[in-house]
Motif scaffolding. Sequence first.
Motif, PDB file in Angstrom:
ATOM      1  N   PHE A 114       0.824  -1.205   0.000  1.00 21.88           N
ATOM      2  CA  PHE A 114       0.000   0.000   0.000  1.00 21.88           C
ATOM      3  C   PHE A 114       0.862   1.259   0.000  1.00 21.88           C
ATOM      4  N   ALA A 115       0.382   2.276  -0.702  1.00 21.11           N
ATOM      5  CA  ALA A 115       0.983   3.611  -0.630  1.00 21.11           C
ATOM      6  C   ALA A 115       0.451   4.296   0.628  1.00 21.11           C
ATOM      7  N   ASP A 116       0.880   5.530   0.864  1.00 19.14           N
ATOM      8  CA  ASP A 116       0.312   6.308   1.967  1.00 19.14           C
ATOM      9  C   ASP A 116      -1.154   6.590   1.637  1.00 19.14           C
ATOM     10  N   PRO A 117      -2.004   6.715   2.670  1.00 18.93           N
ATOM     11  CA  PRO A 117      -3.434   6.911   2.396  1.00 18.93           C
ATOM     12  C   PRO A 117      -3.720   8.226   1.672  1.00 18.93           C
ATOM     13  N   HIS A 118      -4.679   8.169   0.732  1.00 15.93           N
ATOM     14  CA  HIS A 118      -5.070   9.412   0.046  1.00 15.93           C
ATOM     15  C   HIS A 118      -6.388   9.951   0.582  1.00 15.93           C
ATOM     16  N   ARG A 214      -8.380   3.741   6.635  1.00 21.34           N
ATOM     17  CA  ARG A 214      -7.496   4.593   5.843  1.00 21.34           C
ATOM     18  C   ARG A 214      -7.439   3.983   4.453  1.00 21.34           C
ATOM     19  N   ILE A 215      -7.680   4.815   3.438  1.00 22.82           N
ATOM     20  CA  ILE A 215      -7.792   4.350   2.056  1.00 22.82           C
ATOM     21  C   ILE A 215      -6.523   4.678   1.274  1.00 22.82           C
ATOM     22  N   ALA A 216      -5.987   3.680   0.586  1.00 25.93           N
ATOM     23  CA  ALA A 216      -4.736   3.894  -0.136  1.00 25.93           C
ATOM     24  C   ALA A 216      -4.728   3.187  -1.486  1.00 25.93           C
ATOM     25  N   SER A 217      -3.864   3.685  -2.362  1.00 28.08           N
ATOM     26  CA  SER A 217      -3.606   2.987  -3.616  1.00 28.08           C
ATOM     27  C   SER A 217      -2.604   1.873  -3.319  1.00 28.08           C
ATOM     28  N   ILE A 237       1.551  16.795  -3.933  1.00 26.98           N
ATOM     29  CA  ILE A 237       0.256  17.419  -4.283  1.00 26.98           C
ATOM     30  C   ILE A 237      -0.522  17.800  -3.020  1.00 26.98           C
ATOM     31  N   MET A 238      -0.224  17.128  -1.904  1.00 29.18           N
ATOM     32  CA  MET A 238      -0.857  17.514  -0.643  1.00 29.18           C
ATOM     33  C   MET A 238      -0.242  18.821  -0.120  1.00 29.18           C
ATOM     34  N   ALA A 239       1.017  19.057  -0.464  1.00 28.80           N
ATOM     35  CA  ALA A 239       1.706  20.257   0.025  1.00 28.80           C
ATOM     36  C   ALA A 239       1.447  21.476  -0.861  1.00 28.80           C
ATOM     37  N   ASP A 240       1.215  21.262  -2.156  1.00 24.45           N
ATOM     38  CA  ASP A 240       1.154  22.428  -3.060  1.00 24.45           C
ATOM     39  C   ASP A 240      -0.276  22.916  -3.381  1.00 24.45           C
ATOM     40  N   GLY A 241      -1.277  22.342  -2.707  1.00 27.43           N
ATOM     41  CA  GLY A 241      -2.645  22.824  -2.896  1.00 27.43           C
ATOM     42  C   GLY A 241      -3.448  22.058  -3.934  1.00 27.43           C
ATOM     43  N   THR A 242      -2.772  21.212  -4.732  1.00 29.61           N
ATOM     44  CA  THR A 242      -3.484  20.443  -5.766  1.00 29.61           C
ATOM     45  C   THR A 242      -4.515  19.513  -5.136  1.00 29.61           C
ATOM     46  N   TYR A 243      -4.088  18.768  -4.127  1.00 27.95           N
ATOM     47  CA  TYR A 243      -4.983  17.815  -3.457  1.00 27.95           C
ATOM     48  C   TYR A 243      -6.169  18.541  -2.829  1.00 27.95           C
ATOM     49  N   ALA A 244      -5.896  19.634  -2.145  1.00 32.07           N
ATOM     50  CA  ALA A 244      -6.963  20.393  -1.470  1.00 32.07           C
ATOM     51  C   ALA A 244      -8.021  20.845  -2.468  1.00 32.07           C
ATOM     52  N   ALA A 245      -7.573  21.290  -3.652  1.00 33.70           N
ATOM     53  CA  ALA A 245      -8.512  21.760  -4.672  1.00 33.70           C
ATOM     54  C   ALA A 245      -9.369  20.601  -5.205  1.00 33.70           C
ATOM     55  N   TRP A 250     -14.820  17.784  -5.117  1.00 27.49           N
ATOM     56  CA  TRP A 250     -15.696  16.603  -5.003  1.00 27.49           C
ATOM     57  C   TRP A 250     -16.494  16.556  -3.707  1.00 27.49           C
ATOM     58  N   PHE A 251     -15.940  17.105  -2.625  1.00 28.41           N
ATOM     59  CA  PHE A 251     -16.581  16.914  -1.313  1.00 28.41           C
ATOM     60  C   PHE A 251     -16.873  18.208  -0.553  1.00 28.41           C
ATOM     61  N   HIS A 252     -16.419  19.336  -1.063  1.00 25.62           N
ATOM     62  CA  HIS A 252     -16.537  20.608  -0.348  1.00 25.62           C
ATOM     63  C   HIS A 252     -15.836  20.536   1.004  1.00 25.62           C
ATOM     64  N   GLU A 253     -14.914  19.610   1.144  1.00 24.60           N
ATOM     65  CA  GLU A 253     -14.118  19.524   2.381  1.00 24.60           C
ATOM     66  C   GLU A 253     -12.839  18.766   2.063  1.00 24.60           C
ATOM     67  N   ASP A 254     -11.880  18.832   2.984  1.00 21.42           N
ATOM     68  CA  ASP A 254     -10.610  18.147   2.781  1.00 21.42           C
ATOM     69  C   ASP A 254     -10.699  16.770   3.432  1.00 21.42           C
ATOM     70  N   VAL A 255     -10.582  15.713   2.620  1.00 20.61           N
ATOM     71  CA  VAL A 255     -10.812  14.363   3.134  1.00 20.61           C
ATOM     72  C   VAL A 255      -9.516  13.620   3.479  1.00 20.61           C
TER      73      VAL A 255
END
Length: 258
Positions: A114-118, A214-217, A237-245, A250-255
């Motif tokens: 497993f990778a780190d959870p997304h 915890r969900i992971a690839s 992508i979690m650090a540069d804002g891509t993930y947050a966007a 999709w969820f109107h929140e950070d999952v």
Amino acid sequence: MNLLRTAARALALFTLAATLAAPADARTLEEIRKDGRIVIATEGAFAPFNFFEGKQLTGFEIDVANAIAAKMGVKPEWKAIGFDALLAGLQQGRWDMVIASHGITEERAKAVTFADPHYCSGGVIVAKDSRIRGAGDLAGRKVAVQTGTTYLDNVKKIAGVAEVKNFPQDADARNALATGRVDAWVTDRFVAKQALAAHPGAGMKMGDFLFVERIASAVAKGNQPLVAEIDRALAAIMADGTYAAISKKWFHEDVRCK
Ligand code: ARG
């Protein structure tokens, strides 16, 4: 006795060889880089995480994996496969990576890396009868779940459930509840939220969390360089804002897991 011991040793050797041989079928990070594309498999029937809009594969996990591939500098090539076949295909080298809302479990971690959870989420109970909310309310009830999921594993642990009905796709489990063939459906919290909003007339209500996960690839077992690269890209992508966007879209929140 001797024969037994020899047979046992042969079996142990065979198992060891099989374990060592498995990652050899999977492509190395170097091979993926050289090829310029990463083959990613998902299910395509688990909205809003991975699903089809007409012929177009879309969803939170499609966006996340596309962003991961972009950070890795490779082109994603998508495959949509039945949920049950996804993890086995990694060992066979049929695709490089799987992203399909798999919860990290000990059992699965024996077979894949497993990778780190997304994202972090959990299984919730959905029912039409508002008295069915918690695990204790499932005694004597029929419950629908998707085959091969952690929802199935966790419902099986509850004592007194009258029947657990398995469906190859989560939407069929939902439909079993909507049409009154079962008393409850256990699925992901965000899937339930979206399904309730999409089918307001069905009278389905969300109950309690049955468990959290915890969900992971995942990649083929032991494919360390590839998983390290995926982890690095996900962190980026979690650090540069891509993930947050993507999460907000999709969820109107950070999952992400906190
Ligand atoms: N989170 C659950 C599990 O780990 C369900 C995943 C279902 N994914 C899907 N693409 N249908 O088993």
